[in-house]
Scaffold this motif. Sequence first.
Motif, PDB file in Angstrom:
ATOM      1  N   GLY A  57       0.797  -1.218   0.000  1.00  0.00           N
ATOM      2  CA  GLY A  57       0.000   0.000   0.000  1.00  0.00           C
ATOM      3  C   GLY A  57       0.831   1.270   0.000  1.00  0.00           C
ATOM      4  O   GLY A  57       2.060   1.233  -0.088  1.00  0.00           O
ATOM      5  N   THR A  58       0.132   2.401   0.090  1.00  0.00           N
ATOM      6  CA  THR A  58       0.797   3.704   0.030  1.00  0.00           C
ATOM      7  C   THR A  58       0.294   4.616   1.145  1.00  0.00           C
ATOM      8  O   THR A  58      -0.823   4.465   1.644  1.00  0.00           O
ATOM      9  N   VAL A  59       1.163   5.573   1.507  1.00  0.00           N
ATOM     10  CA  VAL A  59       0.813   6.645   2.441  1.00  0.00           C
ATOM     11  C   VAL A  59       1.132   7.954   1.745  1.00  0.00           C
ATOM     12  O   VAL A  59       2.270   8.164   1.286  1.00  0.00           O
ATOM     13  N   THR A  60       0.136   8.845   1.650  1.00  0.00           N
ATOM     14  CA  THR A  60       0.324  10.133   0.971  1.00  0.00           C
ATOM     15  C   THR A  60      -0.090  11.259   1.899  1.00  0.00           C
ATOM     16  O   THR A  60      -1.145  11.189   2.533  1.00  0.00           O
ATOM     17  N   LEU A  61       0.755  12.279   2.009  1.00  0.00           N
ATOM     18  CA  LEU A  61       0.458  13.450   2.827  1.00  0.00           C
ATOM     19  C   LEU A  61       0.538  14.684   1.945  1.00  0.00           C
ATOM     20  O   LEU A  61       1.601  15.035   1.430  1.00  0.00           O
ATOM     21  N   ASP A  62      -0.608  15.336   1.755  1.00  0.00           N
ATOM     22  CA  ASP A  62      -0.689  16.536   0.914  1.00  0.00           C
ATOM     23  C   ASP A  62       0.001  16.345  -0.432  1.00  0.00           C
ATOM     24  O   ASP A  62       0.784  17.194  -0.877  1.00  0.00           O
ATOM     25  N   GLY A  63      -0.277  15.226  -1.054  1.00  0.00           N
ATOM     26  CA  GLY A  63       0.227  14.976  -2.399  1.00  0.00           C
ATOM     27  C   GLY A  63       1.591  14.329  -2.470  1.00  0.00           C
ATOM     28  O   GLY A  63       2.024  13.913  -3.558  1.00  0.00           O
ATOM     29  N   THR A  64       2.301  14.209  -1.346  1.00  0.00           N
ATOM     30  CA  THR A  64       3.609  13.559  -1.331  1.00  0.00           C
ATOM     31  C   THR A  64       3.454  12.115  -0.878  1.00  0.00           C
ATOM     32  O   THR A  64       2.968  11.850   0.228  1.00  0.00           O
ATOM     33  N   GLU A  65       3.863  11.186  -1.727  1.00  0.00           N
ATOM     34  CA  GLU A  65       3.762   9.774  -1.369  1.00  0.00           C
ATOM     35  C   GLU A  65       4.949   9.397  -0.481  1.00  0.00           C
ATOM     36  O   GLU A  65       6.078   9.208  -0.943  1.00  0.00           O
ATOM     37  N   LEU A  66       4.690   9.306   0.803  1.00  0.00           N
ATOM     38  CA  LEU A  66       5.753   9.051   1.779  1.00  0.00           C
ATOM     39  C   LEU A  66       6.390   7.692   1.572  1.00  0.00           C
ATOM     40  O   LEU A  66       7.591   7.507   1.819  1.00  0.00           O
ATOM     41  N   THR A  67       5.605   6.727   1.133  1.00  0.00           N
ATOM     42  CA  THR A  67       6.119   5.370   0.957  1.00  0.00           C
ATOM     43  C   THR A  67       7.050   5.243  -0.239  1.00  0.00           C
ATOM     44  O   THR A  67       7.688   4.207  -0.413  1.00  0.00           O
ATOM     45  N   ALA A  68       7.164   6.278  -1.048  1.00  0.00           N
ATOM     46  CA  ALA A  68       8.040   6.221  -2.217  1.00  0.00           C
ATOM     47  C   ALA A  68       9.340   7.005  -2.009  1.00  0.00           C
ATOM     48  O   ALA A  68      10.184   7.049  -2.904  1.00  0.00           O
ATOM     49  N   LEU A  69       9.534   7.605  -0.829  1.00  0.00           N
ATOM     50  CA  LEU A  69      10.665   8.492  -0.605  1.00  0.00           C
ATOM     51  C   LEU A  69      11.915   7.742  -0.170  1.00  0.00           C
ATOM     52  O   LEU A  69      11.842   6.755   0.569  1.00  0.00           O
ATOM     53  N   GLY A  70      13.071   8.252  -0.623  1.00  0.00           N
ATOM     54  CA  GLY A  70      14.348   7.770  -0.126  1.00  0.00           C
ATOM     55  C   GLY A  70      14.641   8.342   1.247  1.00  0.00           C
ATOM     56  O   GLY A  70      13.873   9.159   1.777  1.00  0.00           O
ATOM     57  N   LYS A  71      15.771   7.949   1.844  1.00  0.00           N
ATOM     58  CA  LYS A  71      16.077   8.325   3.225  1.00  0.00           C
ATOM     59  C   LYS A  71      16.155   9.833   3.416  1.00  0.00           C
ATOM     60  O   LYS A  71      15.600  10.378   4.376  1.00  0.00           O
ATOM     61  N   LYS A  72      16.851  10.542   2.535  1.00  0.00           N
ATOM     62  CA  LYS A  72      17.005  11.982   2.688  1.00  0.00           C
ATOM     63  C   LYS A  72      15.669  12.688   2.495  1.00  0.00           C
ATOM     64  O   LYS A  72      15.305  13.587   3.269  1.00  0.00           O
ATOM     65  N   GLU A  73      14.919  12.278   1.478  1.00  0.00           N
ATOM     66  CA  GLU A  73      13.601  12.889   1.249  1.00  0.00           C
ATOM     67  C   GLU A  73      12.653  12.599   2.400  1.00  0.00           C
ATOM     68  O   GLU A  73      11.871  13.453   2.802  1.00  0.00           O
ATOM     69  N   LEU A  74      12.726  11.387   2.956  1.00  0.00           N
ATOM     70  CA  LEU A  74      11.858  11.022   4.074  1.00  0.00           C
ATOM     71  C   LEU A  74      12.192  11.861   5.305  1.00  0.00           C
ATOM     72  O   LEU A  74      11.284  12.289   6.033  1.00  0.00           O
ATOM     73  N   ARG A  75      13.474  12.097   5.535  1.00  0.00           N
ATOM     74  CA  ARG A  75      13.879  12.925   6.675  1.00  0.00           C
ATOM     75  C   ARG A  75      13.235  14.302   6.578  1.00  0.00           C
ATOM     76  O   ARG A  75      12.719  14.842   7.566  1.00  0.00           O
ATOM     77  N   ASN A  76      13.246  14.884   5.394  1.00  0.00           N
ATOM     78  CA  ASN A  76      12.625  16.202   5.206  1.00  0.00           C
ATOM     79  C   ASN A  76      11.112  16.122   5.356  1.00  0.00           C
ATOM     80  O   ASN A  76      10.487  17.010   5.951  1.00  0.00           O
ATOM     81  N   ALA A  77      10.506  15.055   4.826  1.00  0.00           N
ATOM     82  CA  ALA A  77       9.047  14.917   4.890  1.00  0.00           C
ATOM     83  C   ALA A  77       8.570  14.735   6.322  1.00  0.00           C
ATOM     84  O   ALA A  77       7.450  15.149   6.667  1.00  0.00           O
ATOM     85  N   ARG A  78       9.390  14.130   7.164  1.00  0.00           N
ATOM     86  CA  ARG A  78       8.991  13.903   8.554  1.00  0.00           C
ATOM     87  C   ARG A  78       8.839  15.201   9.344  1.00  0.00           C
ATOM     88  O   ARG A  78       8.235  15.204  10.413  1.00  0.00           O
ATOM     89  N   ARG A  79       9.369  16.288   8.814  1.00  0.00           N
ATOM     90  CA  ARG A  79       9.146  17.577   9.476  1.00  0.00           C
ATOM     91  C   ARG A  79       7.666  17.935   9.482  1.00  0.00           C
ATOM     92  O   ARG A  79       7.207  18.687  10.343  1.00  0.00           O
ATOM     93  N   ASP A  80       6.923  17.372   8.529  1.00  0.00           N
ATOM     94  CA  ASP A  80       5.491  17.679   8.413  1.00  0.00           C
ATOM     95  C   ASP A  80       4.616  16.774   9.278  1.00  0.00           C
ATOM     96  O   ASP A  80       3.394  16.894   9.260  1.00  0.00           O
ATOM     97  N   ILE A  81       5.252  15.867  10.026  1.00  0.00           N
ATOM     98  CA  ILE A  81       4.501  14.910  10.846  1.00  0.00           C
ATOM     99  C   ILE A  81       4.954  15.034  12.293  1.00  0.00           C
ATOM    100  O   ILE A  81       6.055  14.604  12.651  1.00  0.00           O
TER     101      ILE A  81
END
Length: 274
Positions: A57-81
């Motif tokens: 499955g997938t997890v999407t937050l405001d249009g960003t698919e969190l489950t598709a992110l690499g480590k660096k992108e995920l680190r930045n995305a976690r600021r929104d959670i």
Amino acid sequence: MLRTENLGKTYATGDEALKDVSVEIGGREVVAMIGPSGAGKSTFVRCINRLTEPTAGTVTLDGTELTALGKKELRNARRDIGMVFQEYNLVERLTVMENVLSGRLGYVSTWKAFRRNFSQKDVQRAYDLLELVGLDDMENKRVDELSGGQRQRVGIARAVIQEPKIILADEPTSSLDPETSRDVMRLLTDIAVDRNIPVLINIHEVHLAEQYADRILGLHDGNLVFDGRTAELTGDAKDVIYRDEGMPEAPAAETAADTASTTDKPTDPVPVEE
């Protein structure tokens, strides 16, 4: 808007903790996830920010698919959670202020983070949040000097200072007494309304979910078996969620307090815990 589609988690043992869970959470709603122990509630919350990696499955937050992110992108995305943990997850040898400001670490350079060099704007925001959660004048106390309820408020302030798009709370009241649990739930619901941030709470105490949440998600054996407004959580719905497990009952004193309260979410200030 948070969206999960067919979210699943199967552990190496073969145990399926989540099975095709699809939900949408947005606006400023407070959503409580309930269910028996082992139903997959904590797994669901932790799969959203990938503290636990989903296997389907997938997890999407405001249009960003969190489950598709690499480590660096995920680190930045976690600021929104923003994340509020059951066991607080604070650095106990540091002060209240330092712990709150750690919520801004994702926004500063590694060197500034190492030196704990935060902007005056961030420091003032931390002071404002400490006042909001009822901990003003306690900024220089070490966290290991605080009560459980006070530590949880530090954790909430740390989550809010991230300026997140959603707050996830994983059993935030399980280690607290009934009165402090109500204070923490009231604080989370007020933050959702005042700051227009949706809040998802994994909670064991059904009576608190009914008193403070706008919407209930019910998990049983990894399956989403209920999704509705709090008023729709009938006895039959609870039977579907808990089945043979037995629904946890509120303590007698807590039941009396809930009976005396109104159905509207309280908006009075959170008292400072002695």
